[in-house]
Design a protein around this motif. Structure first.
Motif, PDB file in Angstrom:
ATOM      1  N   TYR A 199      -6.553   4.417  11.717  1.00 56.44           N
ATOM      2  CA  TYR A 199      -5.247   3.986  11.248  1.00 56.44           C
ATOM      3  C   TYR A 199      -4.964   2.566  11.690  1.00 56.44           C
ATOM      4  O   TYR A 199      -5.326   2.147  12.760  1.00 56.44           O
ATOM      5  CB  TYR A 199      -4.152   4.902  11.817  1.00 56.44           C
ATOM      6  N   SER A 200      -4.278   1.857  10.828  1.00 55.92           N
ATOM      7  CA  SER A 200      -3.798   0.538  11.192  1.00 55.92           C
ATOM      8  C   SER A 200      -2.686   0.704  12.236  1.00 55.92           C
ATOM      9  O   SER A 200      -2.017   1.722  12.300  1.00 55.92           O
ATOM     10  CB  SER A 200      -3.240  -0.142   9.935  1.00 55.92           C
ATOM     11  N   THR A 201      -2.480  -0.307  13.033  1.00 52.52           N
ATOM     12  CA  THR A 201      -1.462  -0.220  14.071  1.00 52.52           C
ATOM     13  C   THR A 201      -0.058  -0.520  13.556  1.00 52.52           C
ATOM     14  O   THR A 201       0.908  -0.256  14.239  1.00 52.52           O
ATOM     15  CB  THR A 201      -1.780  -1.200  15.220  1.00 52.52           C
ATOM     16  N   ASN A 202       0.086  -1.056  12.362  1.00 50.45           N
ATOM     17  CA  ASN A 202       1.402  -1.390  11.823  1.00 50.45           C
ATOM     18  C   ASN A 202       1.978  -0.166  11.111  1.00 50.45           C
ATOM     19  O   ASN A 202       1.610   0.161   9.999  1.00 50.45           O
ATOM     20  CB  ASN A 202       1.294  -2.568  10.855  1.00 50.45           C
ATOM     21  N   SER A 203       2.936   0.498  11.744  1.00 49.71           N
ATOM     22  CA  SER A 203       3.474   1.744  11.197  1.00 49.71           C
ATOM     23  C   SER A 203       4.438   1.521  10.033  1.00 49.71           C
ATOM     24  O   SER A 203       4.813   2.471   9.367  1.00 49.71           O
ATOM     25  CB  SER A 203       4.156   2.546  12.301  1.00 49.71           C
ATOM     26  N   ALA A 204       4.867   0.280   9.769  1.00 50.26           N
ATOM     27  CA  ALA A 204       5.789   0.014   8.667  1.00 50.26           C
ATOM     28  C   ALA A 204       5.059  -0.003   7.320  1.00 50.26           C
ATOM     29  O   ALA A 204       5.697   0.051   6.282  1.00 50.26           O
ATOM     30  CB  ALA A 204       6.493  -1.320   8.882  1.00 50.26           C
ATOM     31  N   LEU A 205       3.758  -0.044   7.345  1.00 54.82           N
ATOM     32  CA  LEU A 205       2.986  -0.090   6.114  1.00 54.82           C
ATOM     33  C   LEU A 205       2.824   1.302   5.507  1.00 54.82           C
ATOM     34  O   LEU A 205       2.812   2.296   6.216  1.00 54.82           O
ATOM     35  CB  LEU A 205       1.583  -0.650   6.399  1.00 54.82           C
ATOM     36  N   LYS A 206       2.680   1.328   4.186  1.00 53.46           N
ATOM     37  CA  LYS A 206       2.364   2.586   3.509  1.00 53.46           C
ATOM     38  C   LYS A 206       1.009   3.084   4.017  1.00 53.46           C
ATOM     39  O   LYS A 206       0.083   2.307   4.208  1.00 53.46           O
ATOM     40  CB  LYS A 206       2.303   2.367   1.993  1.00 53.46           C
TER      41      LYS A 206
ATOM     42  N   ALA B  11      -9.202  -3.904   7.846  1.00 46.74           N
ATOM     43  CA  ALA B  11      -8.480  -4.651   6.812  1.00 46.74           C
ATOM     44  C   ALA B  11      -7.096  -5.034   7.321  1.00 46.74           C
ATOM     45  O   ALA B  11      -6.372  -4.193   7.853  1.00 46.74           O
ATOM     46  CB  ALA B  11      -8.359  -3.814   5.541  1.00 46.74           C
ATOM     47  N   PRO B  12      -6.714  -6.298   7.164  1.00 47.10           N
ATOM     48  CA  PRO B  12      -5.387  -6.727   7.639  1.00 47.10           C
ATOM     49  C   PRO B  12      -4.262  -6.121   6.810  1.00 47.10           C
ATOM     50  O   PRO B  12      -4.378  -5.967   5.592  1.00 47.10           O
ATOM     51  CB  PRO B  12      -5.435  -8.251   7.478  1.00 47.10           C
ATOM     52  N   ARG B  13      -3.187  -5.748   7.483  1.00 45.16           N
ATOM     53  CA  ARG B  13      -1.989  -5.198   6.845  1.00 45.16           C
ATOM     54  C   ARG B  13      -2.304  -4.031   5.906  1.00 45.16           C
ATOM     55  O   ARG B  13      -1.762  -3.920   4.820  1.00 45.16           O
ATOM     56  CB  ARG B  13      -1.221  -6.299   6.109  1.00 45.16           C
TER      57      ARG B  13
ATOM     58  N   ILE C 294      -7.300  -0.070  -4.095  1.00 40.52           N
ATOM     59  CA  ILE C 294      -6.608   1.094  -3.536  1.00 40.52           C
ATOM     60  C   ILE C 294      -5.106   0.946  -3.729  1.00 40.52           C
ATOM     61  O   ILE C 294      -4.429   1.874  -4.175  1.00 40.52           O
ATOM     62  CB  ILE C 294      -6.952   1.288  -2.047  1.00 40.52           C
ATOM     63  N   ARG C 295      -4.581  -0.219  -3.432  1.00 34.83           N
ATOM     64  CA  ARG C 295      -3.138  -0.449  -3.587  1.00 34.83           C
ATOM     65  C   ARG C 295      -2.711  -0.333  -5.046  1.00 34.83           C
ATOM     66  O   ARG C 295      -1.657   0.222  -5.358  1.00 34.83           O
ATOM     67  CB  ARG C 295      -2.764  -1.814  -3.037  1.00 34.83           C
ATOM     68  N   ARG C 296      -3.518  -0.865  -5.944  1.00 32.29           N
ATOM     69  CA  ARG C 296      -3.203  -0.873  -7.370  1.00 32.29           C
ATOM     70  C   ARG C 296      -3.192   0.540  -7.968  1.00 32.29           C
ATOM     71  O   ARG C 296      -2.368   0.854  -8.816  1.00 32.29           O
ATOM     72  CB  ARG C 296      -4.247  -1.727  -8.097  1.00 32.29           C
TER      73      ARG C 296
END
Length: 140
Positions: free
Chosen positions: A2-9, A35-37, A135-137
């Protein structure tokens, strides 16, 4: 994972791959982790964490459950895919569950199996930015 930024989807991904070709799977996992963000959770079935099933029917049911909880199915589209009935089954399950499919062409791979090209919503190259963008798209 997991990414460390919890505000991200959090993108819930299932990575379809052949156990006989785990190097690409682990490299893709590492790319997504770095991957960033980008935040993701892995719903795949890697060889080191296989499902506890005794029959093909039980395995198929477990795969359906794994894929049901995802936003997207990623397929490492090496030419070896045709030797794995389970990659084909995972594609079928993804279609049945209306999950978007992104095919990823491994680095150095010149060709992509036609069946994967026809089933995938998108075919991307082996780069973190193109994979994450796809993935985002396509994520539900």
């Amino acid at each position: 994972m997991y990414s460390t930024n919890s505000a991200l989807k959090n993108y819930r991904c299932f990575i379809s791959h052949a156990w006989g070709h785990n190097d690409s799977y682990y490299k893709l996992e590492e790319m997504l982790d770095k991957a960033p963000r980008f935040k993701w959770s892995n719903h795949s079935v890697p060889e080191h964490d296989s499902l506890d099933t005794a029959t093909d029917a039980e395995l198929e049911k477990e795969l359906e459950e794994q894929i049901s909880g995802t936003n997207i199915v990623l397929i490492i589209s090496g030419m070896y895919y045709s030797h794995s009935k389970w990659i084909l089954k995972e594609i079928e399950i993804a279609e049945d569950k209306n999950k978007p499919i992104v095919a990823i062409k491994p680095r150095g791979q010149k060709r992509t199996p036609m069946e994967i090209q026809e089933k995938a919503d998108e075919l991307v190259g082996w780069s973190t930015s193109s994979i994450v963008s796809s993935i985002r798209r396509h994520s539900l």
